[in-house]
Enzyme design. Structure first.
Site, mmCIF file in Angstrom:
data_model
loop_
_atom_site.group_PDB
_atom_site.id
_atom_site.type_symbol
_atom_site.label_atom_id
_atom_site.label_comp_id
_atom_site.label_asym_id
_atom_site.label_seq_id
_atom_site.Cartn_x
_atom_site.Cartn_y
_atom_site.Cartn_z
ATOM 1 N N CYS A 1 0.755 -1.285 -0.169
ATOM 2 C CA CYS A 1 0.013 -0.081 -0.157
ATOM 3 C C CYS A 1 0.724 1.090 0.004
ATOM 4 O O CYS A 1 0.919 2.136 -1.096
ATOM 5 C CB CYS A 1 -0.811 0.110 1.284
ATOM 6 N N GLU B 1 4.072 1.106 1.974
ATOM 7 C CA GLU B 1 5.114 0.907 2.759
ATOM 8 C C GLU B 1 6.677 0.919 2.408
ATOM 9 O O GLU B 1 6.833 0.867 1.256
ATOM 10 C CB GLU B 1 5.300 -0.730 3.358
#
Lengths: 787, 274
Positions: free
Chosen positions: A431, A433
């Site tokens: 997502c 990170e």
């Protein structure tokens, strides 16, 4: 412009029905039955990998140029019984559930019942985790305090760097063999472990080369039978490409794409690495091949674009392996989270935007597929034209690409002790990170329910939902004299549950290190070859464990409500509020309205709540950041939810911010839906009061009406908005550009809106694939309109 | 010193260049029949009632205690604020002004109607290094304009009509002072003319051409035509001080196209929308 070939294959990809492909499970079990206990674990894992790639059917679809499927064909999803051994009832559920369903044929049931379950039932990682976790861990897990990423998915979540475009597996294998030669047989106490690991890595190199060769041979055989001269030529070319890569370093643009794709399939076949695998900075990786061939006249832009489109379709053909239980709830999607980035900086710190960046943006625009995810890395060194180009795609409403602050991402990595060069070659995946591409194991360990901790605190350690005392007895809140006493109690509970979570994660990390090495993935991640250690055993240069905080908006607003109405204004007593919460505000309608409408809430650039947000964030950070993990790295935090804010909300009763029982929590670092009343600049100011540089990623969703983006002026304003956010070190922002009315229509007539894609968390998904709760949640996110 | 303000709008994209914060002054010497901000006209605080949000709890004791309303169904419009208080709000978005070339806009109501307060705010804004726009209906004392002028980067100046009779009928005031002020201001500073475009009031070709000529004669380089919209009509129902709602219509698209065509042969630029 999409070619006819691309249109056809794209359509086929969208039509492919997700189904279980059981053969992988069979091959794994065959190898374990025959060899477990006879060879070392890394070698056993490499033998499994070899067996699968040697035997699995080869698929080359009509018209395809980039080839290879994880299963027997598009839409197939293997299972990984060594991680999670499904019950037959799990298969029933997978078939019948409305969201994220999978077809399961009779043969799969048969094999599962007679072969897989008998062997794996008590040997799977999932079984061992639940057998070995403490009572405290299980209580907290059942109550929804945290989730556990690794209970049915292996650590993965990593990204390729440039070396796989510069080397072949013959080169990698040579390095491995040299390393084996150089092992010091006398003084290196870990010699045995290293040698077994390196042997396993060498065998997995053989496996991937064999797999590519099988594609080459199959393409040749298809070519022989092919009567269409044009297709015959294509098949011969496919055979040539697969003969070459990934054994050798790619020489051409086509070979580069195909080489990556084989590695992608290898890594996601070896284990179910959640967050799949990603090619990282694809524009930088492909540019040299593209320019060289363009200059030589062997590749034109149109064909380069077509190959890129075909590459995209390959990702979309692979649904994420089926999930069950809490894991399904925290990540309810077919998306496998491969995420492709463009832009940002080069490893020498220069503007990396190039011709390929724009070609890739166009591909994102025209493909409109939910996989792969895509993102723009925006540095202050990148031109405005680049971000404007991306925004013109975003405004069409498919939720892609998302936008990252390349400069902040680098600072985050420096803050975690990475070298400047490694940081610049890194970026974001999954997502949001942050990681050093090609050099880091950065593992998401689980979501953490920041709001639930308040509920436990307000109930003196007791969980109403599971009807158990699961926390510390920090005192009856009716006796707290001031806000500070309440927050002290909150911090004690927070630490208590984080200790439980981290203790469990340490144990699970060791379990993977011992029993589930990933020798193939280890080949392509530095410094696994040099250290002779596996990716799952601390072999990577950097080893980070992330815990993801969820619900910062809801917890902040709830604390603000308590501080404001109970302690500062003394409008209500603690007892009155607790009773109202217990009864889900039934017969307390007036109080609920006051709490809901008159609480000073996060997202309005108001220091009163925003300071409380900082305090929660810092408490979370201090209890996690810097703690050692068993792989020689450290625990860090990030702030993202995937779909977990819906699950976490479902286990919490009414909250002091006026939220009713069971409703979703705020997502990412966004304000609670509807709480932000002063427009996007106020939201951005509020969320910037969080120190993003202390995280490994935060997620901010903004919903705009299409009008707010329909002119060049509006695009300029949005560019300026993003630039300002990034000046304040904001990590990431993404946009949903679709009207609430459209979404409501889609809810009523799903078949008329089959193509509607929305941004969920760090990924986009078909609106129809979302649960009704998540659909409602997205509809009610605050919509910013033009003024 | 305090001013009466009825709204502070952040991320305003249509009140000048870049991202802006627009401060709406309460009170206006005109009472335009089509006004989409009817709560801006009176100088005094007023109440607005959002009926659909009322839960009939009677907390407000028959509208006399609006503060007590739990759902914000009953809202007081108009807050008395100091320059310092307002500057805190305005400066919150400074970073966005910097990245977008934006700033602060003073609108209303009529900001010149509270001219001392406006002057103090403009001075404070300039001290803070902000780009300033004053959005005026033009009905003020020339001395007030002279006083503020050094602190203004750009005027948005409303022109509603060019004929005295129609002007009085639509806005309640004479055109003379407004036209004189426009003439003076156009010599003193950069001015953009804004025309609320109202069907069958000022969208006839003759009126529109006169406005364009007027701008050209005064060497004003830009005109913005703002087509009437009825988004403001619901506010008339919500205001407890009843004002008569007049029914107006948006101009036809063909008229907007015609307007844009006119500018192809003129030295000044014209656009539809802010």
């Amino acid at each position: 412009m999409l070619t006819e070939r691309v249109k056809k294959l794209r359509k086929a990809s969208k039509m492919a029905k997700p189904h279980i492909w059981i053969e992988r499970a069979k091959y794994v079990t065959d190898v374990y039955e025959a060899h477990q206990g006879k060879v070392s674990t890394p070698v056993l894992r490499a033998m499994v990998f070899y067996e699968i790639l040697k035997n699995k059917p080869i698929f080359i679809g009509e018209g395809e140029l980039i080839v290879g499927e994880k299963a027997a064909g598009p839409g197939g999803a293997p299972t990984y019984p060594e991680l999670c051994c499904h019950e037959l009832s799990d298969f029933d559920v997978m078939q019948s559930r409305k969201q994220v369903s999978f077809q399961v044929d009779n043969e799969a049931y048969d094999i599962q019942q007679n072969k897989i379950i008998p062997y794996w039932k008590e040997r799977s990682i999932r079984h061992k985790i639940f057998e070995n976790m403490s009572k405290e861990w299980k209580d907290a897990y059942q109550a929804g305090i945290f989730t556990e990423f690794l209970e049915q998915r292996a650590p993965g979540h990593t990204v390729a760097d440039k070396k796989i475009f510069q080397k072949g597996f013959i080169d990698f294998k040579e390095e491995i063999l040299e390393k084996i030669q150089s092992l010091n047989q006398i003084n290196d106490l870990r010699d045995y472990d290293k040698k077994e690991q390196l042997k396993a890595m060498a065998l997995s190199c053989d496996a991937i080369m064999l797999y590519a060769k099988r594609h080459s041979e199959y393409a040749l055989s298809l070519a022989k039978e092919c009567s269409d001269e044009l297709r015959k030529k294509e098949l011969l070319k496919i055979a040539e490409v697969c003969e070459r890569v990934p054994a050798h370093a790619p020489r051409t643009y086509w070979e580069a794409l195909q080489a990556y794709w084989f590695i992608h399939l290898g890594i996601t076949t070896e284990l179910n690495t959640w967050d799949a695998f990603s090619p990282g900075r694809l524009d930088q990786h492909l540019l040299p091949f593209y320019l060289k061939e363009k200059e030589a006249g062997t590749l034109d832009k149109g064909f380069a674009y077509e190959l890129l489109n075909l590459f995209w379709i390959k990702f979309n053909n692979q649904p994420a392996p089926p999930k069950v239980g809490f894991t399904l709830l925290e990540s309810a999607t077919y998306t496998d989270f491969a995420n492709i980035g463009v832009g940002g900086l080069t490893v020498t710190g220069e503007d990396a935007v190039n011709e390929m960046s724009y070609l890739i943006l166009d591909c994102i625009d025209e493909m409109r597929l939910v996989q792969p995810s895509s993102n723009v890395q925006l540095s202050q060194k990148n031109p405005d034209a680049f971000i404007a180009h991306a925004l013109k795609i975003i405004r069409k409403g498919a939720g892609q690409p998302s936008i990252f602050n390349a400069d902040a991402v680098i600072k985050e990595m420096l803050n975690m002790g990475k070298s400047l060069e490694d940081a610049r070659e890194g970026g974001c995946s999954g997502c949001v990170e942050t990681g050093a591409f090609g050099k880091e194991a950065y593992i998401l360990q689980g979501y953490f329910n920041l709001t639930k901790i308040l509920e436990i605190t307000l109930n003196n350690g007791y969980d109403r939902n599971t009807d158990k005392l699961i926390g510390l007895e920090t005192g009856d809140p009716r006796n707290f004299k001031n806000y500070e006493e309440l927050f002290e109690a909150y911090k004690k509970q927070l630490k208590y549950f984080l200790d439980i979570k981290i203790h469990g994660s340490n144990w699970i990390t060791r379990l993977y290190a011992k029993e589930m090495p990933a020798p193939f993935m280890s080949v392509v991640i530095d410094d696994c070859i040099q250290s002779g250690k596996d990716y799952n055993n601390g072999g990577a240069r950097y080893n980070t464990s992330y815990i993801q905080g969820v619900g910062i908006g809801t917890i902040t607003d709830s604390l603000s409500a308590i501080k404001q109405h109970i302690f500062d204004d003394q409008r209500y007593s603690m007892d009155e509020m607790l009773k109202a919460l217990e009864h889900n505000f039934e017969n307390h309608e007036l109080m609920r309205n006051v709490l809901f409408h008159k609480t000073r809430k996060y997202g309005n650039d108001d220091d009163y709540p925003d300071q409380l947000m900082q305090e929660v964030f810092n408490a979370f950070y201090e209890n996690v950041n810097g703690r050692e993990n068993p792989n020689g790295g450290h625990y860090r935090i990030n702030m993202l939810p995937t779909t977990c804010h819906v699950f976490f909300g479902s286990v919490i009763g009414a909250t002091p911010d006026g939220r009713f029982k069971g409703l979703p929590l705020s997502e990412g670092i966004s304000p609670t839906k509807g709480a932000d009343k002063h427009g996007p600049t106020a939201v951005i100011k509020s969320v910037s009061k969080m120190d993003h540089l202390k995280t490994g990623g935060t997620l901010l969703n903004q919903k705009f009406t299409p009008e707010l983006l329909n002119t060049d002026n509006a695009i300029d304003a949005l560019t300026a908005l993003i630039r300002a956010y990034f000046k304040m070190n904001g990590h990431h922002i993404q946009f949903n550009v679709v009207r609430a009315e459209t979404l409501k229509m889609a809810q009523m007539q799903p078949e008329a809106y089959e193509d509607l894609i929305v941004r969920v968390a760090g990924y986009s998904d078909y609106f129809n694939h979302l649960s009704p709760a998540l659909q409602n949640e997205i509809i009610s996110r605050t919509e910013h309109m033009g003024f | 010193m305090k001013g009466t303000i009825f709204n502070i709008q952040r991320y305003a994209l249509h009140d000048g260049p870049g991202i802006r914060t627009t401060v709406f002054f309460k009170g206006c010497p005109l009472s335009c029949k089509w006004c989409h901000n009817p709560e801006s006209i009176f100088f005094d605080q007023e109440l607005m009632f959002y009926k659909e949000q009322c839960i009939r709890c009677e907390c407000c004791e028959d509208f006399s205690l609006p503060d007590r309303c739990p759902t914000k169904a009953l809202v007081e419009v108009g807050q008395d604020l100091t320059v310092d208080q307002l500057m805190v709000e305005i400066l919150k978005d400074k970073i966005f002004y910097e990245t977008s070339g934006g700033g602060v806009t003073f609108s209303g109501g009529e900001p010149l109607f509270q001219s001392h307060f406006l002057l103090a705010l403009l001075k404070a804004s300039k001290e803070a290094g902000l780009h300033t726009v004053v959005d005026t209906c033009g009905y003020g004392h020339i001395q007030d304009y002279n006083d503020i002028n050094a602190y203004v980067d750009l005027y948005y100046f409303d022109v509603k009509h060019v004929k005295e009779e129609a002007h009085i009928a639509g806005t309640g005031v004479s055109l003379t002072l407004i036209q004189e002020n426009l003439k003076q201001l156009s010599k003193m500073n950069k001015v953009i003319i804004r025309v609320p475009l109202i069907k069958e009031y000022n969208d006839d070709e003759e009126t529109l051409l006169s406005i364009m000529d007027l701008a050209e004669n005064l060497k004003i380089e830009e005109i913005h035509f703002l087509p009437y919209h009825d988004y403001g009509t619901h506010k008339y129902e919500r205001l407890l001080n009843k004002r008569e709602l007049h029914s107006y219509k948006s101009p036809e698209q063909s008229k907007l196209d015609w307007i844009l065509e006119q500018f192809s042969s003129r030295t000044i630029t014209g656009k539809i929308g802010g």
